[in-house]
Write a protein that holds these residues in place. Structure first.
Motif, PDB file in Angstrom:
ATOM      1  N   ILE A   1       0.835  -1.205   0.000  1.00 22.28           N
ATOM      2  CA  ILE A   1       0.000   0.000   0.000  1.00 22.28           C
ATOM      3  C   ILE A   1       0.872   1.258   0.000  1.00 22.28           C
ATOM      4  CG2 ILE A   1      -1.634   1.345   1.389  1.00 22.28           C
ATOM      5  CD1 ILE A   1      -2.801  -1.367   2.316  1.00 22.28           C
ATOM      6  N   GLY A   2       1.927   1.236   0.801  1.00 21.03           N
ATOM      7  CA  GLY A   2       2.826   2.385   0.865  1.00 21.03           C
ATOM      8  C   GLY A   2       3.472   2.686  -0.473  1.00 21.03           C
ATOM      9  N   PHE A   3       3.911   1.648  -1.181  1.00 25.46           N
ATOM     10  CA  PHE A   3       4.557   1.886  -2.464  1.00 25.46           C
ATOM     11  C   PHE A   3       3.561   2.320  -3.533  1.00 25.46           C
ATOM     12  CE2 PHE A   3       8.465   0.182  -0.828  1.00 25.46           C
ATOM     13  CZ  PHE A   3       9.400   0.901  -1.552  1.00 25.46           C
ATOM     14  N   ILE A   4       2.320   1.930  -3.407  1.00 24.29           N
ATOM     15  CA  ILE A   4       1.311   2.438  -4.344  1.00 24.29           C
ATOM     16  C   ILE A   4       1.154   3.955  -4.150  1.00 24.29           C
ATOM     17  CG2 ILE A   4      -1.159   2.453  -4.878  1.00 24.29           C
ATOM     18  CD1 ILE A   4      -1.084  -0.595  -4.437  1.00 24.29           C
ATOM     19  N   PHE A   5       1.034   4.381  -2.890  1.00 18.03           N
ATOM     20  CA  PHE A   5       0.923   5.820  -2.617  1.00 18.03           C
ATOM     21  C   PHE A   5       2.176   6.564  -3.054  1.00 18.03           C
ATOM     22  CE2 PHE A   5      -2.526   4.760   0.418  1.00 18.03           C
ATOM     23  CZ  PHE A   5      -3.456   5.695   0.004  1.00 18.03           C
TER      24      PHE A   5
ATOM     25  N   ALA B   1      -1.237  18.057  -2.426  1.00 15.66           N
ATOM     26  CA  ALA B   1      -1.778  16.712  -2.627  1.00 15.66           C
ATOM     27  C   ALA B   1      -0.646  15.712  -2.862  1.00 15.66           C
ATOM     28  CB  ALA B   1      -2.747  16.708  -3.803  1.00 15.66           C
ATOM     29  N   GLN B   2       0.332  16.109  -3.641  1.00 11.63           N
ATOM     30  CA  GLN B   2       1.468  15.240  -3.915  1.00 11.63           C
ATOM     31  C   GLN B   2       2.243  14.951  -2.624  1.00 11.63           C
ATOM     32  OE1 GLN B   2       4.174  16.870  -6.763  1.00 11.63           O
ATOM     33  NE2 GLN B   2       4.942  14.864  -7.341  1.00 11.63           N
ATOM     34  N   THR B   3       2.437  15.957  -1.809  1.00  9.71           N
ATOM     35  CA  THR B   3       3.154  15.791  -0.541  1.00  9.71           C
ATOM     36  C   THR B   3       2.388  14.873   0.402  1.00  9.71           C
ATOM     37  OG1 THR B   3       4.139  17.973  -0.783  1.00  9.71           O
ATOM     38  CG2 THR B   3       4.117  17.035   1.433  1.00  9.71           C
TER      39      THR B   3
ATOM     40  N   MET C   1       4.985   6.887   2.853  1.00  4.32           N
ATOM     41  CA  MET C   1       6.106   6.678   3.768  1.00  4.32           C
ATOM     42  C   MET C   1       5.614   6.224   5.129  1.00  4.32           C
ATOM     43  SD  MET C   1       8.839   7.119   2.174  1.00  4.32           S
ATOM     44  CE  MET C   1      10.286   7.863   2.827  1.00  4.32           C
ATOM     45  N   GLY C   2       4.473   6.748   5.544  1.00  5.97           N
ATOM     46  CA  GLY C   2       3.895   6.306   6.830  1.00  5.97           C
ATOM     47  C   GLY C   2       3.519   4.831   6.812  1.00  5.97           C
TER      48      GLY C   2
END
Length: 75
Positions: free
Chosen positions: A28-32, A57-59, A66-67
């Protein structure tokens, strides 16, 4: 983009194979991270979004990604 999606796919495969919740959060993190990292200027122009809102939005997308990865390591 392809590399980020490949890492997410491998994380999801690891989750399915071992029922490992941390691997799901890696996926999930790598998708975001992939979505947030590959947003381009053409998206700003095509959707008529102000650069400030787009940058925020990008940030947020990268921070959420990363979370999720951080949670998979320590959660």
């Amino acid at each position: 983009m392809a590399l980020g999606l490949l890492i997410a796919y491998q994380g999801f495969r690891g989750y399915r194979r071992n029922q490992s919740e941390p691997m799901l959060f890696v996926a999930i993190g790598f998708i975001f991270l992939t979505i947030g990292g590959t947003m381009g200027c053409s998206l700003i122009q095509s959707l008529n979004i102000s650069p400030a809102i787009f940058g925020a939005a990008q940030t947020v997308l990268v921070a959420v990604g990363m979370g999720c990865v951080l949670y998979s390591l320590y959660g």
